[in-house]
Structure formats: structure tokens, C-alpha cells
Design a protein around this motif. Sequence first.
Motif, PDB file in Angstrom:
ATOM      1  N   TYR A 194       0.828  -1.183   0.000  1.00 44.48           N
ATOM      2  CA  TYR A 194       0.000   0.000   0.000  1.00 44.48           C
ATOM      3  C   TYR A 194       0.866   1.237   0.000  1.00 44.48           C
ATOM      4  O   TYR A 194       2.017   1.234   0.381  1.00 44.48           O
ATOM      5  CB  TYR A 194      -1.007   0.005   1.160  1.00 44.48           C
ATOM      6  CG  TYR A 194      -0.439   0.324   2.520  1.00 44.48           C
ATOM      7  CD1 TYR A 194      -0.139   1.653   2.869  1.00 44.48           C
ATOM      8  CD2 TYR A 194      -0.234  -0.668   3.460  1.00 44.48           C
ATOM      9  CE1 TYR A 194       0.363   1.956   4.112  1.00 44.48           C
ATOM     10  CE2 TYR A 194       0.279  -0.361   4.710  1.00 44.48           C
ATOM     11  CZ  TYR A 194       0.567   0.950   5.030  1.00 44.48           C
ATOM     12  OH  TYR A 194       1.064   1.254   6.257  1.00 44.48           O
ATOM     13  N   VAL A 217      -8.043   2.973  -1.849  1.00 44.65           N
ATOM     14  CA  VAL A 217      -8.711   2.250  -0.764  1.00 44.65           C
ATOM     15  C   VAL A 217      -9.482   3.210   0.137  1.00 44.65           C
ATOM     16  O   VAL A 217     -10.591   2.931   0.560  1.00 44.65           O
ATOM     17  CB  VAL A 217      -7.683   1.459   0.078  1.00 44.65           C
ATOM     18  CG1 VAL A 217      -8.377   0.733   1.229  1.00 44.65           C
ATOM     19  CG2 VAL A 217      -6.930   0.470  -0.787  1.00 44.65           C
ATOM     20  N   ALA A 225      -5.894  -4.563   0.112  1.00 48.48           N
ATOM     21  CA  ALA A 225      -7.065  -3.700  -0.049  1.00 48.48           C
ATOM     22  C   ALA A 225      -8.283  -4.319   0.618  1.00 48.48           C
ATOM     23  O   ALA A 225      -9.060  -3.631   1.291  1.00 48.48           O
ATOM     24  CB  ALA A 225      -7.324  -3.445  -1.532  1.00 48.48           C
TER      25      ALA A 225
END
Length: 337
Positions: free
Chosen positions: A12, A117, A137
Motif C-alpha cells: 500500500y 482504498v 485492499a
Amino acid sequence: MRTDFAGEMGGYRVLGQVWGGWWRGPGVSSARKVAGFGTEARRQLQPRGSSKRSGSLGNQSFPGLLQPENLSREELVDVLRASVVDQKGKPGELTLFSVLPELSQSLGLGEQELQVVRASGKEASGLVLLSSCPQTASRLQKFFACSRRAQRPTATYWAVTDGIPATSEGKIQAALKLEYVDGVGSVVPVKSPSRKDILEGVKRTLSHFRVMATGPGCALVQLQPVTVFPSQLQVHMVLQLCPVLGDHRYSARVGTVLGQRFLLPAESTKPQKQVLDEAFLRRLHLTPAQAAQMPLHLHLHCLHLPGTRPRDAPIELLAPLPSYFSRTLQSLGLCQQ
């Protein structure tokens, strides 16, 4: 700048400060300084060519706001890459979505696709959480959903308001619905919603608030939404008779007679540029024309993510304030108490 997660939490990226205009089109500003993420993250970040575009106050539509129309796609990618505060693991339109492939390549992700997200609202600034890993996610979305069911806020916003809430802290509850008139959506409150209303899209919303600082007719307010609904925080502050500074959609619902504020009917009040009194404009050092271009002073300042292991405390991510937001706080004397 990097925090190591277990394998299932890899992949991420978190952008530190992105102005919400990228949802609608151009409007991305880079982080001036990222605090709390190590030496590399604390360095001064400047988009390429920013020194040439800073200009004087008279040359800007609003002081301290980056002029996105002057950016190329490559420069926008540079700004987004510079705005990453933590890292793991439509063609032709210049938006965040349209440059995600370039950003992915710039971050060295190869063919991995980035997806959004979590992000602030369309017009707000602040953190944007991206993921290049579907499993990550999914886990993050489950974490946010569980937190909402437990009424545990995961996001903290800062807002500058025109007006001061009647109490220093509390919660705002309102049933809201999204209505469309001539293709334009508007959120309106619903009193005493029926079961049929709920089935037809009316949602009971909840936000916590705390006044962090006050000045003459203004405040710095911390907002923590428990539910998720379009324009929830803007509408909630209007219901407190304290519209967010730069709210050119809902602030017109607050009227004033003999110095007393009251709510106008939402259904019959059309959006218009926010009107500020002359004393307010003088403190902001703005002309009426500049005030009409004022961005929404609503900033996703903090986001909580799940820890590495189930029993670990949530990880706290912080986003620096945009330069225009900091300038406004200084002009209004809104120092945190």
C-alpha cells in the motif's frame, strides 16, 4: 518512511496531502513537510517548477493554492510521488485516477495496479490510501467496515469554520439523503425518517466533533465521522450553524438576522459562493474575488490502519496541512489549545 508489515499487509501507499479537486479534475498540491515518518519523510518536498509558480498574492486565485492547470502529466506524477508519506510493498483527463498507471511505474511497482482504498471527500484535502495488493485492499476495507459497525472512528479531519459551535465537543446525528436536481447532487437532512425512507436511501449519520481553537467568529474543529455519506461533514457543520470555510455548496443554508443564525430550508436553498463579512475577509487578507475561489478547509489529517498482528494497536498516519490551510490558521489566530 517505510514500515514493515506482515506479508498479507504488503502493497500500500499513502499520499500525504492531496487536494480533493483531483476527483473532479485538476487540483493536486504537494506536501510542504511530512512530519512523523522518519528523516526521509521529514524532508522539504517541492514539486518540480514550484518556485516559478509561487507568485505574489495578486497573481493567485487563492493564496497558497497550487495552480494545477500548469502541470503536465509527468509533473503531476512527481507531485504525487513526493506526497507519499508511508509506503508498502480515464485517459485524457488529468486526475489522480488517470495517472495511477504512471504513478505505479514511478514507484517501481511494474505491472501492479494501484487502487484507491480510502480518501477524503471530493473537495477535501488530506490522506489518500492506495493499494497495489488486492489482499491488502480487502483486509483494509474489512477493517474500516468493522470499525464503522463498532462505531469506532478511523479518520480524523480538521476543519476551519465560519462560526463557533455552541458546545466545545459532542456528536452530530442526522438522517441524510442525496437528491438530484438537473443532474446535480445535493445532500439534504430528513427529519424523523420512516422505514420507507431508510429503504429508499436515507441514511442515519453520526460524527464526533471537538473545538480545538477559537478566534473572532471562527474555529478550528476536529471531526471524526463514524458513518460514511457524501458531504457528511459539511452538512453536519451547517446543521451546527458553522459552515466549513470554503463550502460553496451548503453554506448558503445558514442565514443571519440581527446577528442571529438560523437554518434555511435545504430543499429551497441553491448552492452559491460562500459569503463572508468584511471583518472576516480583512483578517484573511483576501479580496471578495479571492474568497470566491477559496478551497474547502476540510483536511483528512489522521487515519488509523490495522497493526501488523491482530492484537497490535492501530497504526496512525498523519498528513501535513496544505499551505493555504496553514496560512488561514495563522491569519485567523487559530492556534491549537
